[in-house]
Design a protein around this motif. Structure first.
Motif, PDB file in Angstrom:
ATOM      1  N   VAL A   1      10.262   3.719  11.805  1.00 31.87           N
ATOM      2  CA  VAL A   1      10.197   5.158  11.543  1.00 31.87           C
ATOM      3  C   VAL A   1      11.603   5.732  11.520  1.00 31.87           C
ATOM      4  O   VAL A   1      12.399   5.485  12.438  1.00 31.87           O
ATOM      5  N   SER A   2      11.917   6.518  10.504  1.00 31.79           N
ATOM      6  CA  SER A   2      13.209   7.195  10.423  1.00 31.79           C
ATOM      7  C   SER A   2      13.028   8.661  10.818  1.00 31.79           C
ATOM      8  O   SER A   2      12.413   9.437  10.080  1.00 31.79           O
TER       9      SER A   2
ATOM     10  N   ASN B   1       2.940   1.983   3.565  1.00 29.22           N
ATOM     11  CA  ASN B   1       3.546   3.299   3.797  1.00 29.22           C
ATOM     12  C   ASN B   1       2.831   3.921   4.991  1.00 29.22           C
ATOM     13  O   ASN B   1       1.645   4.237   4.920  1.00 29.22           O
ATOM     14  N   ALA B   2       3.547   4.088   6.078  1.00 30.45           N
ATOM     15  CA  ALA B   2       2.918   4.500   7.341  1.00 30.45           C
ATOM     16  C   ALA B   2       3.190   5.951   7.700  1.00 30.45           C
ATOM     17  O   ALA B   2       2.992   6.356   8.839  1.00 30.45           O
ATOM     18  N   ALA B   3       3.629   6.754   6.723  1.00 30.28           N
ATOM     19  CA  ALA B   3       3.966   8.145   7.017  1.00 30.28           C
ATOM     20  C   ALA B   3       2.801   8.892   7.645  1.00 30.28           C
ATOM     21  O   ALA B   3       2.983   9.732   8.532  1.00 30.28           O
TER      22      ALA B   3
ATOM     23  N   LEU C   1       0.848  -1.194   0.000  1.00 39.82           N
ATOM     24  CA  LEU C   1       0.000   0.000   0.000  1.00 39.82           C
ATOM     25  C   LEU C   1       0.886   1.246   0.000  1.00 39.82           C
ATOM     26  O   LEU C   1       1.667   1.474   0.932  1.00 39.82           O
ATOM     27  N   SER C   2       0.751   2.030  -1.039  1.00 33.31           N
ATOM     28  CA  SER C   2       1.513   3.267  -1.162  1.00 33.31           C
ATOM     29  C   SER C   2       0.875   4.364  -0.315  1.00 33.31           C
ATOM     30  O   SER C   2      -0.229   4.191   0.238  1.00 33.31           O
ATOM     31  N   ALA C   3       1.551   5.518  -0.255  1.00 29.04           N
ATOM     32  CA  ALA C   3       0.981   6.663   0.457  1.00 29.04           C
ATOM     33  C   ALA C   3      -0.357   7.057  -0.157  1.00 29.04           C
ATOM     34  O   ALA C   3      -1.307   7.413   0.553  1.00 29.04           O
ATOM     35  N   GLY C   4      -0.462   6.977  -1.489  1.00 30.53           N
ATOM     36  CA  GLY C   4      -1.714   7.311  -2.155  1.00 30.53           C
ATOM     37  C   GLY C   4      -2.823   6.331  -1.813  1.00 30.53           C
ATOM     38  O   GLY C   4      -3.986   6.733  -1.620  1.00 30.53           O
ATOM     39  N   ASP C   5      -2.488   5.049  -1.742  1.00 29.56           N
ATOM     40  CA  ASP C   5      -3.486   4.045  -1.355  1.00 29.56           C
ATOM     41  C   ASP C   5      -4.004   4.315   0.051  1.00 29.56           C
ATOM     42  O   ASP C   5      -5.208   4.255   0.317  1.00 29.56           O
ATOM     43  N   VAL C   6      -3.067   4.609   0.964  1.00 30.41           N
ATOM     44  CA  VAL C   6      -3.453   4.886   2.350  1.00 30.41           C
ATOM     45  C   VAL C   6      -4.349   6.114   2.419  1.00 30.41           C
ATOM     46  O   VAL C   6      -5.371   6.132   3.118  1.00 30.41           O
TER      47      VAL C   6
ATOM     48  N   THR D   1       7.334   2.850   7.689  1.00 29.75           N
ATOM     49  CA  THR D   1       6.806   1.650   7.039  1.00 29.75           C
ATOM     50  C   THR D   1       6.309   0.690   8.116  1.00 29.75           C
ATOM     51  O   THR D   1       6.969   0.513   9.137  1.00 29.75           O
ATOM     52  N   THR D   2       5.140   0.090   7.884  1.00 35.90           N
ATOM     53  CA  THR D   2       4.634  -0.928   8.802  1.00 35.90           C
ATOM     54  C   THR D   2       4.438  -2.235   8.056  1.00 35.90           C
ATOM     55  O   THR D   2       3.859  -2.257   6.958  1.00 35.90           O
TER      56      THR D   2
END
Length: 355
Positions: free
Chosen positions: A79-80, A110-112, A6-11, A94-95
């Motif tokens: 998490v960075s 993508n867990a941003a 799952l990308s950031a857009g998907d999320v 990322t998770t």
């Protein structure tokens, strides 16, 4: 078994369609499970996070296993956190969500934004429990992901709110973009941004305050707060950080008779006592803390309907003001990731890859 990516857009597509009440229900079940552990010792596991360091980032690893009325789930979030020497903006995260039966990786997400959503959901839940239902003024410190989601969820839950003010270091392009986004999503709300030197001016009229910045100094003065204000403090997460004056939650040696909030709502008592700089500076004890999960029903995620719970809620409001302190626990990340993955699978979103 295939892996769902799952990308950031998907999320963003998934979370945009989930109402605030659903997020609160999910967090309610999560926090109730954490505060009321089952007999099974494997049901809830939240090991201490570990970290590695590179030249530009401190990378945090947070594994967790959570069992709620929805069933068990296991995940690890990475998490960075950028160091001051890092010029690249953002908080990469990322998770990985694992399949309980096979142990294989079920999804890479993508867990941003997910940390912002799950923390905002916890604050929104606390605000539902403690804030004046007729609140009209919301003040949010910050202009990032946390600030956006705190404003969005609370505005959805409190239709009486007519204005939201963001307190920022400068009226930057990011701050202006946030204002534009809020006005587009909530056309009947007046959205403002002011710089931090005017914080006390806007705090004076605030019914609900959300502090979403990693500050080392209090963001407002105690004297600026109105009597019935509710505060969600989520930006400080180390012993050296401060978002509000410690005298807000403990008698001040200089003014021992000044009003303070004697009992605090928290996500995790052990975590807050170890990590929250304001609580440490005020010498807060576990007897002064009520975990939000202790007030909630594990099956529904809603407020328990019993005399003891009603007394605890009144205790949290006893000074007129109320405060929720959240530093985050791993189970919250598991819950929000499972919700997003389940919904993405239902809607056919994301990319499937052999794994």
């Amino acid at each position: 078994m295939s892996l769902l990516v799952l990308s950031a857009g998907d999320v963003a597509t998934v979370t945009a369609s989930v109402p605030a009440d659903s997020f609160c229900t999910m967090l309610g079940k999560t926090m109730a499970a954490i505060s009321n552990p089952a007999v099974d010792p494997l049901a809830i596991q939240n090991p201490q996070r570990v970290a590695t360091e590179s030249a530009l980032h401190k990378t945090l690893y947070m594994p967790s296993r959570l069992t709620t009325s929805e069933g068990p789930a296991t995940a690890v979030k990475v998490v960075s956190v950028p160091k001051p020497t890092c010029s690249i903006p953002g908080l990469p995260a990322t998770t990985l969500l694992f399949d309980e039966a096979s142990g294989l990786t079920r999804a890479c997400v993508n867990a941003a934004d997910l940390t912002g959503i799950r923390t905002a959901a916890a604050s929104a839940l606390a605000t539902k429990l403690l804030a004046d239902p007729s609140s009209t003024s919301l003040v949010v410190f910050g202009s990032g992901t946390q600030a956006y989601y705190h404003a969005r969820l609370i505005l959805q839950l409190f239709p009486s709110i007519s204005s939201v003010t963001f307190v920022v270091r400068s009226i930057s392009p990011r701050a202006q973009a946030l204002l534009d986004r809020m006005q587009a999503e909530f056309s009947k709300i007046v959205a403002h941004a002011v710089t931090s030197d005017r914080a006390d001016d806007v705090v004076e009229g605030a019914d609900i305050i959300c502090t979403c910045v990693p500050s080392t100094e209090p963001l407002f003065s105690l004297e600026a707060l109105k009597p019935g204000v509710h505060i969600n403090a989520i930006g400080s997460y180390t012993p050296l950080m401060r978002e509000f004056p410690p005298s807000l939650i403990a008698p001040s040696p200089a003014s021992p008779s000044a009003p303070h909030i004697p009992t605090l709502l928290v996500d995790s008592a052990p975590a807050c006592l170890a990590e929250a700089g304001e609580l440490i500076a005020a010498h807060v004890t576990v007897a002064q803390l009520v975990e939000v999960g202790a007030l909630l029903d594990p099956a529904s995620g809603g407020l328990r309907d019993d005399d003891e719970t009603r007394e605890r809620v009144e205790q949290l409001r006893s000074s007129g003001r109320s405060l929720f302190k959240c530093v985050g626990v791993g189970g919250m990340d598991v819950a929000i990731t499972r919700l997003v993955v389940d919904e993405a699978e239902r809607r056919g979103l994301g990319t499937r890859v052999p794994f």
